[in-house]
Design a protein around this motif. Structure first.
Motif, PDB file in Angstrom:
ATOM      1  N   TYR A 106       0.857  -1.181   0.000  1.00 57.53           N
ATOM      2  CA  TYR A 106       0.000   0.000   0.000  1.00 57.53           C
ATOM      3  C   TYR A 106       0.892   1.229   0.000  1.00 57.53           C
ATOM      4  CZ  TYR A 106      -3.362   3.390   2.114  1.00 57.53           C
ATOM      5  OH  TYR A 106      -4.157   4.470   2.402  1.00 57.53           O
ATOM      6  N   THR A 107       0.775   2.045  -1.039  1.00 55.06           N
ATOM      7  CA  THR A 107       1.507   3.311  -1.076  1.00 55.06           C
ATOM      8  C   THR A 107       0.511   4.426  -0.792  1.00 55.06           C
ATOM      9  OG1 THR A 107       1.289   3.621  -3.479  1.00 55.06           O
ATOM     10  CG2 THR A 107       3.169   2.349  -2.698  1.00 55.06           C
ATOM     11  N   LEU A 108       0.631   5.003   0.385  1.00 58.42           N
ATOM     12  CA  LEU A 108      -0.337   5.965   0.908  1.00 58.42           C
ATOM     13  C   LEU A 108       0.082   7.368   0.494  1.00 58.42           C
ATOM     14  CD1 LEU A 108      -1.484   5.958   4.655  1.00 58.42           C
ATOM     15  CD2 LEU A 108      -1.017   8.072   3.423  1.00 58.42           C
ATOM     16  N   GLY A 109      -0.764   8.003  -0.312  1.00 59.43           N
ATOM     17  CA  GLY A 109      -0.492   9.375  -0.707  1.00 59.43           C
ATOM     18  C   GLY A 109       0.643   9.496  -1.692  1.00 59.43           C
ATOM     19  N   THR A 110       0.614   8.722  -2.751  1.00 55.34           N
ATOM     20  CA  THR A 110       1.715   8.738  -3.722  1.00 55.34           C
ATOM     21  C   THR A 110       1.249   9.248  -5.084  1.00 55.34           C
ATOM     22  OG1 THR A 110       1.313   6.386  -4.155  1.00 55.34           O
ATOM     23  CG2 THR A 110       3.049   6.926  -2.598  1.00 55.34           C
TER      24      THR A 110
END
Length: 355
Positions: A106-110
């Motif tokens: 999960y890449t949060l805010g990318t």
């Protein structure tokens, strides 16, 4: 558990209010793009490493409008993306091999989710990757160059990804059991200064043996030191890509407000120590840091050992890396922390003259 009052405060934060127009216009390509040159990776800083080159090539093909703005704005962040992406890919594939089921990331805010899409593409079914953004134009970029059916996008802020949402949204079903790697990229600083509450929201989604990776812009206890590093970024690096007017406009529109929501390294370490047994700074560029945290000593050492040495000129790095922020006395990290050696592509590396 994060209370409803905190969630409502985040909903009124600059990222969704004052900054919303800037991010939407940049993601549409209407403004914010480098007007002098496009960022291009310097593979010599990565010792012409094959794994970093493969990741970088895949990653570059998937860029949207926001990506060129982002990588032209932070000194040597593009090289760090390749270094970090190659390491996360190898870490995730090892997790897949142990469980015989897809690793989850999960890449949060990318932004456009380019990192998540590159990992899903290279994983070829062995990795399920999720990204989120409240900016509609980032979703357009994601769909235009999705790269893999194993890449997923959530249109909304990170705090809307609740347990109920994971259970009810078919697009999120692969992630119901949590994540092997959760990467937060310069996002918390746009919502609040309370890192403990922000971590309290996301840490429960990390699987046992999983990793939190953060790319953070941090405050400094000496304001003059902070400003000197900002001048270096703006005057020596960003001027390669942006005109002076563009740099000044972004500072006035976004950066001055964002500064008030940044915290320093000591505050960051204290917050991480509330949730994790181990935390290590693995990259520094001026006021920017990459920090790896986990409750698993094995996982921490594994991910760090899959990283090349930091790919950045010494003049931009102000820490003697790696820096241990959180450790245990019984099983300390320090004796075994090490970078991997580059798998150098001989055909691209400079040849030494015969003596």
């Amino acid at each position: 558990m994060v209370d409803r009052t905190t969630i409502e405060q985040w909903r009124s934060a600059p990222r969704l209010t004052a900054f919303a127009g800037f991010f939407e216009r940049t993601a549409r390509g209407e403004s914010g793009a480098p007007d002098l040159a496009q960022p291009k990776i310097d593979m010599s800083l990565l010792d012409f490493d094959l794994e970093a080159a493969v990741f970088s090539d895949t990653h570059r093909r998937l860029w949207g409008h926001f990506d060129s703005h982002y990588f032209a704005s932070i000194p040597y962040r593009l090289e760090e993306e390749a270094r970090l992406g190659a390491a996360i890919l190898a870490f995730a594939l090892r997790a897949w091999s142990r469980s015989a089921s897809p690793a989850t990331i999960y890449t949060l805010g990318t932004g456009t989710g380019c990192l998540a899409r590159a990992l899903a593409t290279l994983g070829n079914g062995r990795i399920e990757a999720l990204c989120c953004s409240p900016t509609a134009a980032n979703r357009v970029s994601f769909v235009a160059k999705r790269g893999s059916e194993h890449a997923h996008f959530f249109h909304g802020p990170f705090f809307d990804l609740t347990d109920d949402r994971y259970l009810s949204d078919p697009e999120l079903f692969p992630f119901q059991a949590g994540f092997d790697v959760l990467l937060e990229d310069t996002t918390f600083q746009m919502y609040d200064r309370d890192r403990i509450k922000q971590l309290d929201f996301v840490v429960p989604r990390i699987r046992p043996g999983g990793i939190l990776v953060q790319v953070q812009k941090l405050a400094h206890d000496d304001p003059d030191t902070y400003e000197e590093r900002e001048r270096q970024k703006d005057e020596l690096f960003k001027t390669r890509y942006f005109s002076a007017g563009d740099i000044s406009r972004k500072k006035n529109e976004v950066l001055n407000t964002m500064t008030g929501l940044q915290v320093d390294l000591a505050t960051t370490a204290a917050a991480l120590g509330t949730f994790f047994r181990y935390s290590v700074v693995t990259w520094n560029s001026g006021n920017f840091y990459t920090i790896v945290s986990s409750n698993s000593r094995t996982a921490t050492l594994e991910l760090v050992s899959l990283m090349l040495k930091p790919a950045i000129p010494p003049g931009y790095c102000y820490e003697r890396l790696p820096v241990i922020l959180v450790d245990t006395e019984a099983e300390p990290l320090a004796p075994e922390l090490s970078w991997r050696c580059a798998n150098t592509m001989a055909s691209r590396a400079p040849r030494r003259q015969a003596s």
